[in-house]
Design an enzyme around this catalytic site. Sequence first.
Site, PDB file in Angstrom:
ATOM      1  N   SER A  33      -1.447  -7.887  -4.334  1.00 30.87           N
ATOM      2  CA  SER A  33      -0.441  -9.259  -4.611  1.00 30.87           C
ATOM      3  C   SER A  33      -1.249 -10.145  -5.855  1.00 30.87           C
ATOM      4  O   SER A  33      -1.495  -9.219  -6.880  1.00 30.87           O
ATOM      5  CB  SER A  33      -0.569  -9.628  -3.756  1.00 30.87           C
ATOM      6  OG  SER A  33       1.218 -11.504  -3.892  1.00 30.87           O
ATOM      7  N   ASP A  90      10.394  -5.308  -3.266  1.00 28.18           N
ATOM      8  CA  ASP A  90       9.050  -6.039  -2.713  1.00 28.18           C
ATOM      9  C   ASP A  90      10.635  -7.199  -2.943  1.00 28.18           C
ATOM     10  O   ASP A  90      11.442  -7.166  -4.078  1.00 28.18           O
ATOM     11  CB  ASP A  90       8.614  -6.188  -3.808  1.00 28.18           C
ATOM     12  CG  ASP A  90       6.862  -7.187  -3.501  1.00 28.18           C
ATOM     13  OD1 ASP A  90       7.417  -8.356  -3.210  1.00 28.18           O
ATOM     14  OD2 ASP A  90       6.102  -7.273  -3.481  1.00 28.18           O
ATOM     15  N   HIS A 146       6.850  -6.234   0.387  1.00 23.61           N
ATOM     16  CA  HIS A 146       6.082  -7.053  -0.652  1.00 23.61           C
ATOM     17  C   HIS A 146       4.269  -7.144   1.018  1.00 23.61           C
ATOM     18  O   HIS A 146       4.169  -7.437   1.621  1.00 23.61           O
ATOM     19  CB  HIS A 146       6.050  -8.120  -0.389  1.00 23.61           C
ATOM     20  CG  HIS A 146       4.701  -8.817  -1.583  1.00 23.61           C
ATOM     21  ND1 HIS A 146       4.873  -8.908  -2.428  1.00 23.61           N
ATOM     22  CD2 HIS A 146       3.789  -9.799  -1.459  1.00 23.61           C
ATOM     23  CE1 HIS A 146       3.805  -9.134  -2.979  1.00 23.61           C
ATOM     24  NE2 HIS A 146       2.836  -9.512  -1.874  1.00 23.61           N
TER      25      HIS A 146
END
Length: 325
Positions: free
Chosen positions: A150, A274, A303
């Site tokens: 991320s 995502d 995600h």
Amino acid sequence: MTDGAPPFTPPPFRPRFPWWGRHLQTIRNTIVKPAYPLPPGREMRFAMPDGGGDVLLARLNPPALAVSRPLAVLLHGLTGSEDSFYVRATTRLLLDRGHPVLRLNLRGAGPSAVTCSRRYHAGRTGDVRAVLAALPVDLVADGVIMVGWSLGGNCTLKFLGEGDFPVPVVAGAAISAPIDLAASSRLFGSPPNRLYHRRLLGQMKADMQANRSKVGDLWADAALAAHDLWDFDDKVVAPWNGWADAPEYYRVNSALSFLPRIAVPTLVVHALDDPWIPPAAYQDFRWSANPWLSPALSRAGGHVGFHGVGGVWSDLCLARFLDGL
């Protein structure tokens, strides 16, 4: 290795029952809270050279096998730390494969919150560079592999694209990286993500308030006044780090503009469903134009999810990628 990464074909991703859909993939670890047991390891401390007195803390785990493998340096995502579920899961994989692993708490994250007056952001690669430069020579004798998730994935890709390595960096990997920060911030703040948004923004504000004596009243008050992630970046992250506003912060630090400059074998794992990151940047980028990049793009996975048949798909991709090296 002279002209790019070795050929790489990711295994197919098949979601594991009952984790159907992008939202269940995304929140699975929060629901289940898997243990991923690890040995205690050794704390390492890295004083930052910018004169502010900040010290980053990290956890070093020796490998399970007595073999010579590159050190893996892991960078967590937003509101994460060395103990995030995904960090611990991949640490276990890498230790079993014979890699020593350094789980770095970014500036002000996790245990580093009480030793830092500043906070990490999506492009603070100078901190990564300072940590690598301070590592013992014997620990990096076989090189370094960078892995990020991320926000930490964006930071990893930016660092790899900058190419200013104080130690030999032999490979990298990014999972669910918001490579277009502005587009990701807009999507994350949209109504379908209001529950995610409320939780993460709340955690960011709570961190700033809990550490008000370290970060200072100016930035703690600015954080408290932010009404969404874009506003937090506009009122706190950008001015705190010398940018005019959130758009400038996003433009300067988005990994998308650094991808063409990466010149070490790099795995990029992402799910096109995502809920936090728009797929366009991944779909429109010409992956074939940079032979050092190995994309593993799946239609599903959420995600930092990828909970599939046979294990966590991003870890399966990482293992196959490292085998190819």
